[in-house]
Design a protein around this motif. Structure first.
Motif, PDB file in Angstrom:
ATOM      1  N   PRO A  18      42.073 -10.249  30.804  1.00 35.06           N
ATOM      2  CA  PRO A  18      41.128  -9.137  30.650  1.00 35.06           C
ATOM      3  C   PRO A  18      39.893  -9.357  31.527  1.00 35.06           C
ATOM      4  O   PRO A  18      39.511 -10.502  31.808  1.00 35.06           O
ATOM      5  N   ALA A  19      39.272  -8.261  31.937  1.00 29.84           N
ATOM      6  CA  ALA A  19      38.118  -8.346  32.820  1.00 29.84           C
ATOM      7  C   ALA A  19      36.983  -9.162  32.203  1.00 29.84           C
ATOM      8  O   ALA A  19      36.271  -9.889  32.912  1.00 29.84           O
TER       9      ALA A  19
ATOM     10  N   SER B 160      41.647 -15.709  37.382  1.00 30.32           N
ATOM     11  CA  SER B 160      42.740 -15.464  36.427  1.00 30.32           C
ATOM     12  C   SER B 160      43.533 -16.732  36.117  1.00 30.32           C
ATOM     13  O   SER B 160      44.249 -16.780  35.111  1.00 30.32           O
ATOM     14  N   GLY B 161      43.422 -17.730  36.980  1.00 30.17           N
ATOM     15  CA  GLY B 161      44.175 -18.964  36.777  1.00 30.17           C
ATOM     16  C   GLY B 161      45.413 -19.077  37.652  1.00 30.17           C
ATOM     17  O   GLY B 161      46.324 -19.847  37.353  1.00 30.17           O
TER      18      GLY B 161
ATOM     19  N   ASP C 265      44.838 -15.888  28.914  1.00 30.33           N
ATOM     20  CA  ASP C 265      43.520 -15.785  28.278  1.00 30.33           C
ATOM     21  C   ASP C 265      43.314 -16.849  27.208  1.00 30.33           C
ATOM     22  O   ASP C 265      42.348 -16.798  26.443  1.00 30.33           O
ATOM     23  N   GLY C 266      44.213 -17.823  27.147  1.00 32.17           N
ATOM     24  CA  GLY C 266      44.104 -18.897  26.161  1.00 32.17           C
ATOM     25  C   GLY C 266      43.866 -20.240  26.828  1.00 32.17           C
ATOM     26  O   GLY C 266      43.471 -20.307  27.991  1.00 32.17           O
TER      27      GLY C 266
ATOM     28  N   ALA D 191      33.513 -14.035  32.281  1.00 28.76           N
ATOM     29  CA  ALA D 191      33.014 -15.247  31.632  1.00 28.76           C
ATOM     30  C   ALA D 191      33.376 -16.488  32.438  1.00 28.76           C
ATOM     31  O   ALA D 191      32.561 -17.407  32.601  1.00 28.76           O
ATOM     32  N   ARG D 192      34.588 -16.520  32.963  1.00 29.01           N
ATOM     33  CA  ARG D 192      35.012 -17.675  33.759  1.00 29.01           C
ATOM     34  C   ARG D 192      34.226 -17.775  35.056  1.00 29.01           C
ATOM     35  O   ARG D 192      33.850 -18.872  35.481  1.00 29.01           O
ATOM     36  N   LEU D 193      33.993 -16.644  35.706  1.00 24.92           N
ATOM     37  CA  LEU D 193      33.221 -16.664  36.947  1.00 24.92           C
ATOM     38  C   LEU D 193      31.805 -17.165  36.704  1.00 24.92           C
ATOM     39  O   LEU D 193      31.269 -17.957  37.483  1.00 24.92           O
ATOM     40  N   MET D 194      31.207 -16.716  35.637  1.00 30.10           N
ATOM     41  CA  MET D 194      29.843 -17.134  35.332  1.00 30.10           C
ATOM     42  C   MET D 194      29.792 -18.629  35.028  1.00 30.10           C
ATOM     43  O   MET D 194      28.865 -19.327  35.443  1.00 30.10           O
TER      44      MET D 194
END
Length: 208
Positions: A137-138, A14-15, A180-181, A143-146
């Motif tokens: 959002p999930a 999530s950051g 998310d930005g 996407a970040r994990l991948m």
């Protein structure tokens, strides 16, 4: 001494770390639950001795430290074993976080607690004055994990599903940063919250 304590929490990818780094750059002390958890079972600690007494010496590495891979394997899929381990570690983590925050200089301090919602929320951390959730959002988490870990979609989904839901985290939030930005957008959010927390800390002291 900081007598106003803010928790920062959020789901995986999530950051959270980026948010706490930006608070640190503003001079705010951040106590990290992940570091406290490692300290709780450091070689020679009462925590490690209690873990060995409960699970046996098979969870120790050759150098006498906790073999984390062996420990994970021991509690994986065993709810009772996991709860036994958490009963040893979590109280020590909470105590260290609180002590570090209360001893910190400045108007307020931050406790970075990734698994706050999973670990009992406000009931387990009654000494928190405010909770900030870093929310995404999930699909952004996935996407970040991948991208970050090179994991496939199925693994990323399992990692997200293993944590509290987005709704459960938001239910404990006083403040929310929707991350998310681009990272650059975080700075204004952090600076605004820093001003808010400094004001609330002063008001809490005046009203005490």
């Amino acid at each position: 001494m900081s007598d106003y304590i803010v928790a920062v929490t959020g789901g995986i990818a999530s950051g959270k770390s980026e948010v706490t780094r930006r608070f640190e750059a503003l001079g705010v002390t951040v106590a990290d639950a992940d570091i406290a958890a490692r300290d709780a079972v450091a070689p020679g600690s009462s925590g490690l001795a209690e873990v060995v007494a409960s699970f046996g010496e098979g969870i120790l590495a050759p150098d006498g430290s906790l073999d984390r891979a062996a420990m994970r394997q021991h509690v994986f899929g065993d709810e009772a074993a996991r709860r036994r381990l958490e009963a040893i570690i979590h109280p020590r983590v909470r105590a260290q976080l609180r002590a570090t925050c209360e001893a910190a200089p400045g108007a307020y301090a931050i406790a970075a607690i990734p698994l706050l919602a999973e670990g009992g929320g406000r009931e387990a951390y009654a000494w928190l004055d405010r909770i900030l959730v870093v929310d995404v959002p999930a699909e952004v988490q996935q996407a970040r994990l991948m991208a970050r870990d090179g994991s496939d979609a199925a693994l990323a989904q399992r990692m997200i599903a293993a944590q509290a839901t987005r709704e459960q985290r938001l239910a404990v939030a006083d403040d929310v940063i929707v991350n998310d930005g681009p990272l650059a957008a975080l700075q204004a959010h952090v600076e605004a919250l820093d001003r808010l927390y400094r004001r609330l800390a002063v008001e809490a002291r005046v009203g005490a």
